[in-house]
Design an enzyme around this catalytic site. Sequence first.
Site, PDB file in Angstrom:
ATOM      1  N   ILE A 362    -103.584 -55.126 -21.980  1.00 25.52           N
ATOM      2  CA  ILE A 362    -102.506 -54.196 -21.705  1.00 25.52           C
ATOM      3  C   ILE A 362    -102.928 -53.327 -20.532  1.00 25.52           C
ATOM      4  O   ILE A 362    -103.941 -52.620 -20.605  1.00 25.52           O
ATOM      5  CB  ILE A 362    -102.198 -53.316 -22.933  1.00 25.52           C
ATOM      6  CG1 ILE A 362    -101.921 -54.206 -24.158  1.00 25.52           C
ATOM      7  CG2 ILE A 362    -101.008 -52.415 -22.652  1.00 25.52           C
ATOM      8  CD1 ILE A 362    -100.791 -55.191 -23.963  1.00 25.52           C
ATOM      9  N   ILE A 428     -94.419 -63.778  -7.202  1.00 23.12           N
ATOM     10  CA  ILE A 428     -93.054 -64.168  -7.509  1.00 23.12           C
ATOM     11  C   ILE A 428     -92.118 -63.133  -6.896  1.00 23.12           C
ATOM     12  O   ILE A 428     -92.194 -61.948  -7.210  1.00 23.12           O
ATOM     13  CB  ILE A 428     -92.816 -64.231  -9.025  1.00 23.12           C
ATOM     14  CG1 ILE A 428     -93.802 -65.175  -9.694  1.00 23.12           C
ATOM     15  CG2 ILE A 428     -91.369 -64.621  -9.316  1.00 23.12           C
ATOM     16  CD1 ILE A 428     -93.605 -66.611  -9.358  1.00 23.12           C
ATOM     17  N   SER A 429     -91.227 -63.584  -6.001  1.00 27.26           N
ATOM     18  CA  SER A 429     -90.277 -62.671  -5.382  1.00 27.26           C
ATOM     19  C   SER A 429     -88.863 -63.083  -5.765  1.00 27.26           C
ATOM     20  O   SER A 429     -88.662 -63.855  -6.704  1.00 27.26           O
ATOM     21  CB  SER A 429     -90.463 -62.651  -3.854  1.00 27.26           C
ATOM     22  OG  SER A 429     -89.685 -61.647  -3.262  1.00 27.26           O
ATOM     23  N   LYS A 432     -83.080 -61.448  -3.706  1.00 28.29           N
ATOM     24  CA  LYS A 432     -82.549 -60.119  -3.381  1.00 28.29           C
ATOM     25  C   LYS A 432     -83.403 -59.401  -2.349  1.00 28.29           C
ATOM     26  O   LYS A 432     -83.008 -58.348  -1.834  1.00 28.29           O
ATOM     27  CB  LYS A 432     -82.422 -59.283  -4.653  1.00 28.29           C
ATOM     28  CG  LYS A 432     -81.368 -59.828  -5.608  1.00 28.29           C
ATOM     29  CD  LYS A 432     -81.331 -59.061  -6.895  1.00 28.29           C
ATOM     30  CE  LYS A 432     -80.238 -59.628  -7.815  1.00 28.29           C
ATOM     31  NZ  LYS A 432     -80.450 -61.046  -8.147  1.00 28.29           N
TER      32      LYS A 432
END
Length: 937
Positions: A362, A428-429, A432
């Site tokens: 986490i 990762i794109s 937009k």
Amino acid sequence: MVNKLLKRLLCLNNSHFLTIDAIVFSIAPLLALVLRLDDQFDLATYKSSLILVTVIFLTTKLSLLYSCGVYKRYWRYASIDELTQLSVLMLAAVVLQSLIFYALHQSMVIPEHIPRSLPLMDGILSLLLIGGLRFSIRATERINQQRDRPQAAERLLIIGAGNAGVHLVQEMQRNPHLGCEPVAFVDDDPHKLNLRIRGITVVGNHQQIPEAVGKLDIDRAIVAMPSVSGQVIREVVKICQSINLKTSTIPSISEIINGRLGLSNLRDIQIEDLLRREPIVTEVQKVAQFIQGKKILITGAGGSIGSELCRQILKCHPTEMILVGHGENSVFNIQQELARIIGTLEEENFNQGQLTHLEGLIADIRSASRLEHIFKKYQPDMIFHAAAHKHVPLMELNSPEAITNNVLGTKNLVDLARKYNIKNFLMISTDKAVNPTNIMGASKRVAEMLVLDAARQSGNQYIVVRFGNVLGSRGSVVPTFKKQIAAGGPITVTHPEICRYFMTIPEAVQLVLQASVLGRGGEVFMLDMGKPVKIVDLAKDLIALSGYEVGKDIDIIFTGLRPGEKLYEELFIPGEKYEPTEHPKILKLGNASRIVPEVLPNSVSDLCTAANQNNSPLIVFLLKQLLPEYAPKNYTPEVAAAALLSQGNGNYEKIPSQSSQNLDFYPWNGINKTLEFGKDLPIGLQGLRLHYQPIVDLPTGNIIGLEALLRWLHPRRGLISLAEFMPIVEETNLIIPIGCWVAGQACRQMKVWQQEFFDVVPLTISINLSARQFFEADLIHQLEKVLAETQLSPQNLRLEIPETVAIDVPDLTVAKLVELKALGVQLQIDQLGIGYSFLSRLQRLPSLSSYQHFDMLKIDRSLIGQIDVDEESLEIVKQIVTIAHELGMGTTAAGVETTAQLVHLKAIGCEFGQGYLFSEPIDRDLVRNLLSQQIRV
């Protein structure tokens, strides 16, 4: 009696089969010889030779079958694989028996009268007998299954007679207790029409579904075509819905890749099926080789994309997977899912050296210290960066979160990847990020730039993969629509024409992994998104799949575009050059890292600071400066100016929009007599400063005047030039009062210097006017007011007017020029040399009535900067000086920086110059010192 026989047959095991086979192989040579000789067979004649042959053949076949594991098979579930093995082994036995038989025959051990075809016939008989016995068990099992089928079994029509459909039928026939009775196939392949497959007839193509349903009393249809497009599924569903036939399907190929297909996979038709595209061909072996044995760190591991990345990466057998996420429950869930898969592999005695070790962590990627600890402890080999805020309307309302997570988080990861020399980084794109209109897209575009900049500087394999919306993600419209349908409607759609590109999550991740192999560093990969889909059509399909009718059961209403939302998503950024790759579904932007701006580090630092200050207007402004293609909604010049000017102290007191004539509203009209820069400006404008640059008489080297240069004092970046912030202020009502303030400050300061050094040199002060300032209706009145207050002679004030105004708008310009000349000020054409057509415009000047009002021409620094290295530029400057002299004007060269430039300018007769060669922009005290010392060049 028959039932007892069948039950005993099902109880046979391999020890029984060994005994039975021995008996069969003992009598097979005798049967073969009888069949071969028919009436000529005499047992007494062949007895001794037959015994020898029987022993040899029996030993050969039993040895071969035993050594090849035939007696370790479970024949109750025998299939074509077992039949193939038996056939191959019996063929091998025939070959061995024939060789032995031939050798014994040649040595006369076996007499001449024994037929040479005996080994072949023995093999054939043996295969028929032992194969028939074994597959009688399989047939018996099938009979029992049919007898056990429930009386009320659901009658099914299988749509698709390919491998998937046949596999489903097999499973239904093996498990009749499930209550599924396959009745018929339909398939569009005309060669299969009327053929029987697994005892089931292909009754037609999908257009004949209504006819087949009516004739065969079908209860439900199952679409077993995992590789067909969504268009075909849509047609089939439409036909089935027209006759109220319940319809189920199996998942697409992309969903069941590397997995088993069975009855447990059956589900209702989903929207993903209607949007399904042709299956993706992935070079699984290359991807597995790329990942196998490495330590993989995945950010956003609990998210929709991140969790699917984890599943597919696990199949490539990395040494270790470090699952990093901010949501504890989502990280826990994916870790447990993967742990169960690994546990299954352990139970199946999978190679222990290839089992993957899992670490669920986490962490907030905004915490550089937390990430540093993870990188230092686990030393990953590759990073898949999927963590991001992706919700467009929410990020529009919470822009500081978008910047800190998407930009700062990516920066932290990239910085640590470089520090620990991690060779592979994939981000990762989103589509937009292309010509973004919202904060989310713009923040992802900046994150892309960070990755590409790191690739350029490090030379490592850092790449970006863009794709559009994914069906099934937590941010998808589909779950929202389903909830609205469950609540009885209505479904809300923002606009009837809004379109989006869609992919399924497994499909997108397959291509992401494929791109990771193709990348060499510094590329942006764009996944083939197929055709865009109207959201309203998506809503209609979901309503139909839920068993309702649009307008009758569920309504669709349109609510208007949300903040940051646009009708159509774009795939390409202007200036980017996309090329095909080895994979037909992936495009590559090869020049991506070369179009990253040099100001990126400073801009990102400013963005993060603005986010930490929760300054949303400033975030929009900074993004607009960094990304020219960024087109935020409701972005006005006033908003931009407010954001810009608020950087000075973090506060912005909004200045009401006033008429340009009503300048008395602004408090700086009453100039502070102390002349302390900025003190007389309102809150938000106090970062503005005036600096002065000497103008030098080139033949004598004397300072003959100064130009007042407006600068902005940024609290961290220091002085920022006019060019960086004035284009935005130019479009607002702020430009007029700022111009008045500059004129007042500069004239007052010049009056002070005139009084101190009147006998030294006659000084002039030059002030730049923008187009709006020049055409301001109240300009003459304001200048008269300033000159009267400062008691400065108009002859000591020079106004510099942009070349485009002076030449391209002659009619409007002349009237204003006449008024200014009547006031007694000097006039200069400014910025001469910007663009490509200025020389032709200048050559038109003698024919224009405006030229006679100008005293001087000023050649722009962009042209002067080239004259010592470019002969063409020097020739152009020479033409300008010649034209100016013909018109009776003087010439000033701006931006003189080298002695070579100075020599050239003197040689061609340029009278005046200013620039860093003489002095940088300086403050009042330094100007005083220069004047008192009569500085000469």
